[in-house]
Design an enzyme around this catalytic site. Structure first.
Site, PDB file in Angstrom:
ATOM      1  CE  LYS A 265       8.507 -18.011 -39.749  1.00 52.42           C
ATOM      2  NZ  LYS A 265       7.725 -17.951 -38.492  1.00 52.42           N
ATOM      3  CG  ASN A 266       5.558 -14.784 -39.577  1.00 48.36           C
ATOM      4  OD1 ASN A 266       5.915 -15.921 -39.303  1.00 48.36           O
ATOM      5  ND2 ASN A 266       6.227 -13.716 -39.197  1.00 48.36           N
TER       6      ASN A 266
ATOM      7  CB  CYS B  97       5.077 -18.881 -14.807  1.00 47.64           C
ATOM      8  SG  CYS B  97       4.090 -19.946 -13.780  1.00 47.64           S
TER       9      CYS B  97
ATOM     10  NE  ARG C 129       6.108 -10.284 -21.265  1.00 48.33           N
ATOM     11  CZ  ARG C 129       6.987 -10.853 -22.047  1.00 48.33           C
ATOM     12  NH1 ARG C 129       7.734 -11.829 -21.613  1.00 48.33           N
ATOM     13  NH2 ARG C 129       7.147 -10.455 -23.270  1.00 48.33           N
TER      14      ARG C 129
ATOM     15  CG  ASP D 223      10.221 -11.231 -37.760  1.00 48.01           C
ATOM     16  OD1 ASP D 223      10.582 -11.295 -36.568  1.00 48.01           O
ATOM     17  OD2 ASP D 223       9.205 -11.808 -38.181  1.00 48.01           O
TER      18      ASP D 223
ATOM     19  NE  ARG E   2      10.956 -21.800 -36.253  1.00 52.92           N
ATOM     20  CZ  ARG E   2      10.950 -20.577 -35.704  1.00 52.92           C
ATOM     21  NH1 ARG E   2      11.974 -20.152 -35.016  1.00 52.92           N
ATOM     22  NH2 ARG E   2       9.899 -19.795 -35.834  1.00 52.92           N
TER      23      ARG E   2
HETATM   24  C1  UD1 Z   1       4.645 -12.690 -34.852  1.00 50.13           C
HETATM   25  C2  UD1 Z   1       5.547 -13.306 -35.891  1.00 50.13           C
HETATM   26  C3  UD1 Z   1       7.009 -13.020 -35.575  1.00 50.13           C
HETATM   27  C4  UD1 Z   1       7.230 -11.515 -35.383  1.00 50.13           C
HETATM   28  C5  UD1 Z   1       6.236 -10.948 -34.381  1.00 50.13           C
HETATM   29  C6  UD1 Z   1       6.322  -9.434 -34.274  1.00 50.13           C
HETATM   30  C7  UD1 Z   1       4.257 -15.237 -36.572  1.00 50.13           C
HETATM   31  C8  UD1 Z   1       4.128 -16.718 -36.605  1.00 50.13           C
HETATM   32  N1  UD1 Z   1       5.310 -14.740 -35.915  1.00 50.13           N
HETATM   33  O1  UD1 Z   1       4.926 -13.332 -33.614  1.00 50.13           O
HETATM   34  O2  UD1 Z   1       7.801 -13.483 -36.657  1.00 50.13           O
HETATM   35  O3  UD1 Z   1       8.544 -11.296 -34.888  1.00 50.13           O
HETATM   36  O4  UD1 Z   1       4.895 -11.281 -34.773  1.00 50.13           O
HETATM   37  O5  UD1 Z   1       6.160  -8.839 -35.506  1.00 50.13           O
HETATM   38  O6  UD1 Z   1       3.478 -14.521 -37.166  1.00 50.13           O
HETATM   39  N2  UD1 Z   1       3.385 -10.039 -26.119  1.00 50.13           N
HETATM   40  C9  UD1 Z   1       2.996  -9.935 -24.813  1.00 50.13           C
HETATM   41  N3  UD1 Z   1       1.826 -10.523 -24.448  1.00 50.13           N
HETATM   42  C10 UD1 Z   1       1.024 -11.202 -25.325  1.00 50.13           C
HETATM   43  C11 UD1 Z   1       1.432 -11.289 -26.673  1.00 50.13           C
HETATM   44  C12 UD1 Z   1       2.632 -10.698 -27.053  1.00 50.13           C
HETATM   45  O7  UD1 Z   1       3.682  -9.348 -24.004  1.00 50.13           O
HETATM   46  O8  UD1 Z   1      -0.016 -11.710 -24.923  1.00 50.13           O
HETATM   47  C13 UD1 Z   1       4.672  -9.430 -26.540  1.00 50.13           C
HETATM   48  C14 UD1 Z   1       5.679 -10.468 -26.989  1.00 50.13           C
HETATM   49  O9  UD1 Z   1       6.358 -11.032 -25.899  1.00 50.13           O
HETATM   50  C15 UD1 Z   1       6.579  -9.614 -27.862  1.00 50.13           C
HETATM   51  C16 UD1 Z   1       5.606  -8.648 -28.526  1.00 50.13           C
HETATM   52  O10 UD1 Z   1       4.448  -8.627 -27.688  1.00 50.13           O
HETATM   53  O11 UD1 Z   1       7.488  -8.884 -27.085  1.00 50.13           O
HETATM   54  C17 UD1 Z   1       5.210  -9.022 -29.955  1.00 50.13           C
HETATM   55  O12 UD1 Z   1       4.590 -10.268 -29.943  1.00 50.13           O
HETATM   56  P1  UD1 Z   1       3.496 -10.711 -31.025  1.00 50.13           P
HETATM   57  O13 UD1 Z   1       3.114  -9.545 -31.866  1.00 50.13           O
HETATM   58  O14 UD1 Z   1       2.412 -11.437 -30.304  1.00 50.13           O
HETATM   59  O15 UD1 Z   1       4.321 -11.711 -31.888  1.00 50.13           O
HETATM   60  P2  UD1 Z   1       3.950 -13.167 -32.365  1.00 50.13           P
HETATM   61  O16 UD1 Z   1       2.528 -13.204 -32.836  1.00 50.13           O
HETATM   62  O17 UD1 Z   1       4.379 -14.169 -31.373  1.00 50.13           O
END
Ligand code: UD1
Length: 423
Positions: free
Chosen positions: A22-23, A118, A123, A310, A402
């Site tokens: 999926k990811n 916001c 964030r 995950d 999902r």
């Molecule tokens: C992806 C995966 C999700 C997995 C996650 C972490 C997909 C579709 N989803 O989610 O299943 O759990 O990676 O392995 O691939 N963060 C910030 N600021 C940002 C971006 C992220 O603070 O601009 C934080 C997020 O809130 C979170 C952490 O970084 O606490 C990890 O997020 P991120 O690696 O971006 O995860 P996703 O890409 O959303």
């Protein structure tokens, strides 16, 4: 609303085949917008998130042919691409943000109204936006305050970008944008997940020049044009990990096909610490939880190659019945212990303190009415249901839909007593 009824089942036995990731497929589908030629994606899992991404691509002006019975999606994004992503689709799936770079490149503007104002709008995407700004995009700050990403750029240029945290989504958005930017981009502290490698290999087949995907430094030399390709998506490592736990928790022995053990080194190491025997063979990975009692271990989630967040809740399911206490530390997401309350309804007696959950283990679980509080937590409560006395009723299973293809059929194939009922 549909529910799962899960009954205490015997040890899992037999074979299961892992679906496409999926990811990995979601960013690859977003990347099809980077060319006006046809892209064929194979091994696409039949999931609700894939349906949402198909609808999103269509709403942006792409032609999409979906044949999920054959696990194939074909996208041709010729003609004009619309710059605004519809809110009703974006609110269904956070991964909609992945189209950000492609919209900018194709239409000079990207307008995405993030759900939740916001708190979510600022964030969790600030790293994506920081990267796009470095590549030359203008982000409207006032709109951002209202939770709307409004980005504009006539053209993008290469830059050196350091990510404060190796965000998976930010890394994907920046790679896609840099692939067609003018000049060279160096992305430091990039996410190293296998899904990033799959996206880069898809883009490189399209004609991009990306090196270093899978390491902390990714170098992207911008090219003028990308072309259509055909691509097989990698197997889903989290689905594979979930089935590994199904064998461990029930004391079963299963063969997992189409699993890449290199993508699950941390999970395999931790399962072995718990006493599970794992053999990598030519036919697939044999997971044997029948030979030793499950003993406790501690886990700490980290960006790849660390233990995946995950897999935190499915692994916690196993630790509830392990011999002895365990500590689980969640460092990737701030608030990812919602499943603890559900496990506790079944008698797990877990306590949380900040980033840690303390699991006493040795529990005899009892079936209860529980909710799938998110996608992975949903799979986790199903796993506990397999060993809990009586029946476990799992609600909110749309979360599980999902991200797990044919979950009930695959579990039943291994001997699980699970059925889907419409309320
Ligand atoms: C992806 C995966 C999700 C997995 C996650 C972490 C997909 C579709 N989803 O989610 O299943 O759990 O990676 O392995 O691939 N963060 C910030 N600021 C940002 C971006 C992220 O603070 O601009 C934080 C997020 O809130 C979170 C952490 O970084 O606490 C990890 O997020 P991120 O690696 O971006 O995860 P996703 O890409 O959303």
């Amino acid at each position: 609303m549909a529910k799962f009824l899960v009954k205490k089942s015997g040890p899992m036995r037999g074979e299961v085949t892992i679906s496409g990731s999926k990811n990995a497929v979601l960013p690859i589908m977003a990347a099809t917008l980077l060319t006006d030629e046809e892209c064929v994606i194979k091994d696409v899992p039949a999931l609700r998130d894939v349906d949402v991404m198909c609808s999103l691509l269509e709403s942006l002006g792409a032609g999409v042919r979906k044949n999920l019975d054959e696990n194939r999606v074909t996208v041709k994004a010729e003609g004009e691409i619309i710059s605004e992503a519809p809110f009703d689709l974006v609110k269904m799936m956070r991964a909609s943000i992945l189209v950000l770079g492609a919209l900018l490149l194709r239409s000079g503007r990207a307008l995405i109204h993030l759900p939740g104002g916001c708190a979510i709008g600022e964030r969790p995407v600030e790293l994506h936006l920081k990267g796009l700004k470095a590549l030359g995009a203008e982000i409207d700050e006032q709109s951002l305050q209202k939770g709307i990403v409004d980005a504009k750029a006539d053209r993008l240029h290469g830059a050196t970008i350091y990510l404060d945290f190796p965000s998976v989504g930010a890394t994907e958005v920046i790679i896609m944008a840099a692939a067609l930017a003018e000049g060279t981009t160096v992305l430091e502290n990039a996410a190293q997940e296998p899904e990033i490698v799959d996206l880069a290999s898809f883009l490189n087949k399209m004609g991009a020049k990306i090196k270093g995907a899978g390491t902390g430094t990714i170098k992207i030399e911008g090219v003028e044009k990308l072309h259509g390709v055909s691509h097989h998506v990698i197997p889903d490592r989290i689905e594979a990990g979930t089935f590994m736990v199904s064998a461990a928790i029930t004391g079963g022995k299963i063969l997992i096909k189409n699993m890449l053990p290199d993508h699950l080194k941390a999970v395999i190491a931790k399962l072995r610490e718990c006493g599970v025997e794992i053999d990598v063979t030519d036919r697939g990975v044999i997971v044997d939880g029948s030979r030793n009692p499950i003993v406790s271990t501690d886990i700490k989630t980290l960006p790849y190659p660390g233990f995946p967040t995950d897999m935190q809740s499915p692994f916690m399911a196993l630790l509830t019945v392990a011999k002895g206490p365990s500590v689980v530390m969640e460092t990737v997401f701030e608030n990812r212990f919602m499943h603890v309350a559900e496990f506790n309804k079944m008698g797990a007696n877990i306590r949380t303190e900040g980033k840690c959950a303390i699991i006493p283990g040795n529990r005899e679980l009892k079936g209860a009415q529980v909710a799938a509080t998110d996608l992975r937590a949903g799979a986790a409560v199903v796993l506990t249901g397999l060993v809990a006395e009586g029946t476990t009723e799992v609600s909110q299973i749309y979360h599980i839909d999902r991200g797990y293809e044919h979950f009930v059929d695959k579990l039943r194939g291994l001997g699980a007593l699970i059925e889907r009922v419409e309320d």
